[in-house]
Design an enzyme around this catalytic site. Structure first.
Site, PDB file in Angstrom:
ATOM      1  N   GLY A  32      60.642 132.278  20.936  1.00  0.00           N
ATOM      2  CA  GLY A  32      61.307 131.635  22.073  1.00  0.00           C
ATOM      3  C   GLY A  32      62.819 131.659  21.946  1.00  0.00           C
ATOM      4  CE  LYS A  78      51.470 134.066  33.603  1.00  0.00           C
ATOM      5  NZ  LYS A  78      51.688 132.640  33.411  1.00  0.00           N
ATOM      6  N   GLY A 104      57.176 136.935  20.299  1.00  0.00           N
ATOM      7  CA  GLY A 104      55.830 136.801  19.742  1.00  0.00           C
ATOM      8  C   GLY A 104      54.980 138.043  19.626  1.00  0.00           C
ATOM      9  NE  ARG A 141      57.281 130.273  12.628  1.00  0.00           N
ATOM     10  CZ  ARG A 141      56.603 129.752  13.633  1.00  0.00           C
ATOM     11  NH1 ARG A 141      55.884 128.669  13.462  1.00  0.00           N
ATOM     12  NH2 ARG A 141      56.639 130.306  14.814  1.00  0.00           N
TER      13      ARG A 141
HETATM   14  P1  AMP Z   1      53.747 138.090  26.765  1.00  0.00           P
HETATM   15  O1  AMP Z   1      53.419 136.856  25.985  1.00  0.00           O
HETATM   16  O2  AMP Z   1      54.170 137.840  28.168  1.00  0.00           O
HETATM   17  O3  AMP Z   1      54.670 139.009  26.016  1.00  0.00           O
HETATM   18  O4  AMP Z   1      52.365 138.846  26.959  1.00  0.00           O
HETATM   19  C1  AMP Z   1      51.614 139.314  25.890  1.00  0.00           C
HETATM   20  C2  AMP Z   1      50.198 139.514  26.365  1.00  0.00           C
HETATM   21  O5  AMP Z   1      50.193 140.391  27.457  1.00  0.00           O
HETATM   22  C3  AMP Z   1      49.298 140.098  25.323  1.00  0.00           C
HETATM   23  O6  AMP Z   1      48.334 139.155  24.971  1.00  0.00           O
HETATM   24  C4  AMP Z   1      48.665 141.293  26.012  1.00  0.00           C
HETATM   25  O7  AMP Z   1      47.273 141.385  25.819  1.00  0.00           O
HETATM   26  C5  AMP Z   1      48.940 141.022  27.482  1.00  0.00           C
HETATM   27  N1  AMP Z   1      48.984 142.253  28.262  1.00  0.00           N
HETATM   28  C6  AMP Z   1      49.709 143.360  28.038  1.00  0.00           C
HETATM   29  N2  AMP Z   1      49.474 144.304  28.936  1.00  0.00           N
HETATM   30  C7  AMP Z   1      48.561 143.804  29.789  1.00  0.00           C
HETATM   31  C8  AMP Z   1      47.893 144.319  30.945  1.00  0.00           C
HETATM   32  N3  AMP Z   1      48.143 145.553  31.390  1.00  0.00           N
HETATM   33  N4  AMP Z   1      47.014 143.499  31.568  1.00  0.00           N
HETATM   34  C9  AMP Z   1      46.777 142.261  31.122  1.00  0.00           C
HETATM   35  N5  AMP Z   1      47.364 141.720  30.031  1.00  0.00           N
HETATM   36  C10 AMP Z   1      48.252 142.485  29.379  1.00  0.00           C
END
Ligand code: AMP
Length: 399
Positions: free
Chosen positions: A380, A201, A357, A36
């Protein structure tokens, strides 16, 4: 030429909001990742080279009640001097107090002053007008180069702008690049426009998916969130991630996509594991028929091939979120394959933006950061931009 590039800062004191919220070692306070700081150096140098002076303000961490040693920006002083080729950087141990006022007033052209952490004052996050006005009094020109906090209506990121005339408030070079890249994807995209959305999610990505349904031609959905879509369609997903309360939302998104002629690509197969562990036993499975006790932790080889074909035909690409648990060796193949396909499409002339991220961490980890068109510094903020929200830090300059 952009407003910032054509502005002559000679004899001007530029008050720059930067994002120096860098991680520090807990014991030594050494900077463990200076990305950054690096990102905003061209903005600072342009002002100094013009014969202006620079007053830097930033937040660091999340101090609770007033000053805390571990969140002091003084830990950044030495390294900042090095990044500025040995330039002397002065420090004010408060951002609006007597010392800040005196040091800012005495600042000579070519010199840099770093103010103490803005969040040592509660007024910063509250967007307090009087606090913003005091900060504004320190400089002649306001430059916002903190894209990472552009989605916050804080005193130094948004409220402060109104104390400068339109000619004397502007984005810095980093912010200009971030905004131009995001605008290019969202409002000036060339079709086919593929959005690749992954991560854990569905609930975090609903707004971005809904906004992209209005703009993209193709949406690739991978990562943990894909399984809620399979379950919504009646699939068996074993122990894979699933948000039961989002099944209806997932169905609605699929239906809307059909109505709008947007092609949604879900991974036909997955790499499955018998536990969430780097040493788990693994196998392959159709994503909608995962055996009980097993969970999908990466996209499978057919999904990789299908997704890569879509990506390679695209002219505009937005990527947010990994395709699997890329932090573990056994489940990083899908994310790596997607990164390579985005790089290859970029080489063939597509515009690609990686934002948010974990996909940023992935392109960095796999060595593709220099092979995509733009890697955003604002997780974000970029996510909110792609949700179609107006970012206060951008609006305040443009108003
Ligand atoms: P996000 O912050 O929502 O973009 O999620 C990122 C996180 O999702 C990372 O730490 C990944 O390890 C996790 N992730 C990706 N695919 C999967 C999966 N199939 N099952 C569980 N966690 C996951």
């Amino acid at each position: 030429m952009s407003k910032f590039s054509s502005y002559n800062f000679t004899g001007q004191k530029a008050l720059i909001r930067v994002d120096f919220n860098v991680p520090l070692d807990k014991q030594t306070f050494a900077i463990t990742d200076d990305t950054r700081m690096h990102a905003t150096i061209p903005t600072i140098k342009k002002i100094l080279n013009d014969g202006g002076s620079v007053i830097l303000m930033s937040h660091l961490g999340r101090p609770k009640e007033g000053p805390e040693e571990k969140y002091s920006l003084k830990h950044l002083l030495t390294h900042l001097g090095e990044l500025l080729d040995g330039a002397e950087v002065q420090f004010a141990d408060d951002c609006i107090g007597e010392q800040a006022i005196q040091k800012a007033a005495a600042l000579q052209p070519g010199k840099v002053l770093l103010l103490e952490n803005l969040r040592f004052y509660k007024q910063e996050e509250k967007g307090d007008e009087a606090f913003a006005e005091k900060l504004a009094g320190l400089g002649d020109v306001y430059v916002n180069d903190a894209f990472g906090t552009a989605h916050r209506a804080h005193a130094s990121t948004a409220v402060i702008a109104k104390f400068f005339s339109k000619e004397k408030r502007m984005f810095g070079l980093l912010m200009e690049n971030e905004v131009a890249s995001a605008e290019k994807v969202l409002y000036k995209s060339e079709n086919p426009f593929t959005a690749i959305i992954g991560g854990a999610k569905v609930s975090d990505k609903i707004l971005i998916l809904e906004n992209l349904l209005e703009r993209a031609t193709d949406i690739i959905i991978g990562g943990g969130m894909a399984y809620t879509f399979f379950k919504a369609q009646g699939g068996r997903i074993g122990n894979s991630l699933c948000e039961e309360d989002r099944l209806e939302t997932a169905s609605q998104i699929l239906q809307k996509a059909e109505e709008k002629n947007v092609c949604i690509h879900l991974p036909p197969d997955s790499i499955i594991a018998d536990k969430f562990d780097a040493a788990a036993n693994i196998s392959g499975s159709p994503s909608d028929n995962i055996p009980g006790g097993w969970m999908g932790l990466d996209i499978g080889p057919n999904a990789c091939e299908q997704f890569c074909n879509v990506i390679k035909k695209s002219k505009t690409i937005l990527w947010n979120g990994p395709m699997g648990v890329f932090e573990m060796l056994k489940f990083q193949h899908g994310t790596k394959a997607i990164a390579a396909a985005v790089a290859s499409a970029t080489q063939s002339g597509a515009f690609s933006l990686v934002g948010g991220g974990d996909s940023v961490a992935a392109v960095n980890q796999f060595g593709f950061a220099d092979e995509v068109s733009y890697v955003s510094t604002g997780g974000g903020a970029m996510l909110e931009y792609f949700e179609g929200k107006i970012l206060p830090g951008i609006a305040a300059i443009n108003e």
